[in-house]
Design a protein around this motif. Structure first.
Motif, PDB file in Angstrom:
ATOM      1  N   ALA A  61      42.192  35.373  49.712  1.00 62.52           N
ATOM      2  CA  ALA A  61      42.487  34.348  48.705  1.00 62.52           C
ATOM      3  C   ALA A  61      43.940  33.939  48.872  1.00 62.52           C
ATOM      4  O   ALA A  61      44.826  34.795  48.857  1.00 62.52           O
ATOM      5  CB  ALA A  61      42.245  34.877  47.298  1.00 62.52           C
ATOM      6  N   LYS A 106      37.622  39.024  53.487  1.00 65.01           N
ATOM      7  CA  LYS A 106      37.816  38.095  52.381  1.00 65.01           C
ATOM      8  C   LYS A 106      39.307  37.874  52.210  1.00 65.01           C
ATOM      9  O   LYS A 106      40.092  38.816  52.362  1.00 65.01           O
ATOM     10  CB  LYS A 106      37.222  38.724  51.124  1.00 65.01           C
ATOM     11  CG  LYS A 106      37.290  37.923  49.882  1.00 65.01           C
ATOM     12  CD  LYS A 106      36.619  38.699  48.759  1.00 65.01           C
ATOM     13  CE  LYS A 106      36.389  37.846  47.556  1.00 65.01           C
ATOM     14  NZ  LYS A 106      35.720  38.569  46.496  1.00 65.01           N
ATOM     15  N   GLY A 166      49.130  35.475  49.164  1.00 64.03           N
ATOM     16  CA  GLY A 166      47.712  35.722  48.989  1.00 64.03           C
ATOM     17  C   GLY A 166      47.364  37.186  49.166  1.00 64.03           C
ATOM     18  O   GLY A 166      48.243  38.030  49.362  1.00 64.03           O
ATOM     19  N   ASP A 169      36.342  30.245  43.085  1.00 65.42           N
ATOM     20  CA  ASP A 169      37.469  29.342  42.819  1.00 65.42           C
ATOM     21  C   ASP A 169      37.471  28.821  41.385  1.00 65.42           C
ATOM     22  O   ASP A 169      37.816  27.674  41.130  1.00 65.42           O
ATOM     23  CB  ASP A 169      37.470  28.172  43.806  1.00 65.42           C
ATOM     24  CG  ASP A 169      37.718  28.626  45.230  1.00 65.42           C
ATOM     25  OD1 ASP A 169      38.431  29.636  45.419  1.00 65.42           O
ATOM     26  OD2 ASP A 169      37.201  27.973  46.148  1.00 65.42           O
ATOM     27  N   VAL A 200      44.597  29.416  42.879  1.00 66.17           N
ATOM     28  CA  VAL A 200      44.102  29.745  44.210  1.00 66.17           C
ATOM     29  C   VAL A 200      43.880  28.446  44.968  1.00 66.17           C
ATOM     30  O   VAL A 200      43.175  27.553  44.504  1.00 66.17           O
ATOM     31  CB  VAL A 200      42.781  30.558  44.125  1.00 66.17           C
ATOM     32  CG1 VAL A 200      42.196  30.779  45.511  1.00 66.17           C
ATOM     33  CG2 VAL A 200      43.022  31.888  43.439  1.00 66.17           C
ATOM     34  N   HIS A 260      42.704  28.311  48.299  1.00 68.39           N
ATOM     35  CA  HIS A 260      41.397  28.444  48.933  1.00 68.39           C
ATOM     36  C   HIS A 260      41.048  29.912  49.134  1.00 68.39           C
ATOM     37  O   HIS A 260      41.910  30.772  49.150  1.00 68.39           O
ATOM     38  CB  HIS A 260      41.303  27.660  50.246  1.00 68.39           C
ATOM     39  CG  HIS A 260      42.156  28.202  51.348  1.00 68.39           C
ATOM     40  ND1 HIS A 260      43.475  27.873  51.489  1.00 68.39           N
ATOM     41  CD2 HIS A 260      41.873  29.062  52.353  1.00 68.39           C
ATOM     42  CE1 HIS A 260      43.973  28.501  52.539  1.00 68.39           C
ATOM     43  NE2 HIS A 260      43.028  29.233  53.078  1.00 68.39           N
ATOM     44  N   THR A 261      39.749  30.149  49.245  1.00 70.57           N
ATOM     45  CA  THR A 261      39.214  31.488  49.475  1.00 70.57           C
ATOM     46  C   THR A 261      38.415  31.448  50.768  1.00 70.57           C
ATOM     47  O   THR A 261      37.674  30.505  51.005  1.00 70.57           O
ATOM     48  CB  THR A 261      38.286  31.910  48.310  1.00 70.57           C
ATOM     49  OG1 THR A 261      39.037  31.852  47.102  1.00 70.57           O
ATOM     50  CG2 THR A 261      37.762  33.313  48.506  1.00 70.57           C
ATOM     51  N   VAL A 316      44.410  39.845  42.758  1.00 68.98           N
ATOM     52  CA  VAL A 316      44.366  38.385  42.631  1.00 68.98           C
ATOM     53  C   VAL A 316      44.570  37.989  41.168  1.00 68.98           C
ATOM     54  O   VAL A 316      45.373  37.105  40.860  1.00 68.98           O
ATOM     55  CB  VAL A 316      43.042  37.823  43.187  1.00 68.98           C
ATOM     56  CG1 VAL A 316      42.864  36.363  42.811  1.00 68.98           C
ATOM     57  CG2 VAL A 316      42.983  37.989  44.703  1.00 68.98           C
ATOM     58  N   ASP A 355      40.144  42.036  43.573  1.00 73.21           N
ATOM     59  CA  ASP A 355      40.010  41.186  42.383  1.00 73.21           C
ATOM     60  C   ASP A 355      41.145  41.431  41.398  1.00 73.21           C
ATOM     61  O   ASP A 355      41.685  40.484  40.822  1.00 73.21           O
ATOM     62  CB  ASP A 355      38.666  41.431  41.698  1.00 73.21           C
ATOM     63  CG  ASP A 355      37.488  40.955  42.521  1.00 73.21           C
ATOM     64  OD1 ASP A 355      37.660  40.072  43.386  1.00 73.21           O
ATOM     65  OD2 ASP A 355      36.376  41.481  42.308  1.00 73.21           O
TER      66      ASP A 355
END
Length: 137
Positions: free
Chosen positions: A13, A11, A20, A128, A79, A81-82, A68, A65
């Protein structure tokens, strides 16, 4: 998704600032889960640094999490994009209550890989910012 130092990135972000965070997994490592901060260059190449290493996916998800959220709060960054991987894995968000027995679909041929309830006493933005959720599978 890419592999960094033997860890498959599960994953990531990326913020509009070019910074990121990524969550990686290497089942053969002493600490099989990691979250890294990264900087993305103009050509899309990422420089990974400041790794936090741990032994459980639930811990890594919470750390990802938190990192972020902290970055968003500190720098007021959105953000961009993820990315999710690997292919064929889907995320189910629990929007009404924390994940518990009987609160999510459980078909016999599609068991959850992991269950994560967020530590906060509130829902957090996911997907998002399109949803607010208590946890995810």
């Amino acid at each position: 998704m890419e592999t960094v130092q033997g860890y498959v990135i599960l994953k990531a972000a990326t913020f509009e600032t070019g910074h990121g965070f990524a969550l990686g997994h290497n089942p053969g490592a002493p600490s099989p889960f990691v979250t890294w901060q990264f900087t993305e260059g103009e050509n899309g190449h990422r420089d990974y640094y400041w790794g936090h290493y741990g032994t459980s996916q639930a811990w890594a998800q919470r750390d990802f999490d938190r990192r972020v959220d902290d970055y968003q709060q500190l720098y007021h960054a959105a953000v961009k994009h993820t990315e999710l991987g690997p292919e064929g894995v889907y995320r189910y968000y629990s929007t009404q209550r924390p994940v518990d027995i009987g609160t999510y679909p459980k078909p016999p041929d599609n068991q959850p890989l992991s269950i994560v309830n967020y530590d906060d006493d509130r829902r957090r933005p996911v997907a998002d910012g399109r949803l607010m959720a208590w946890g995810e599978l």
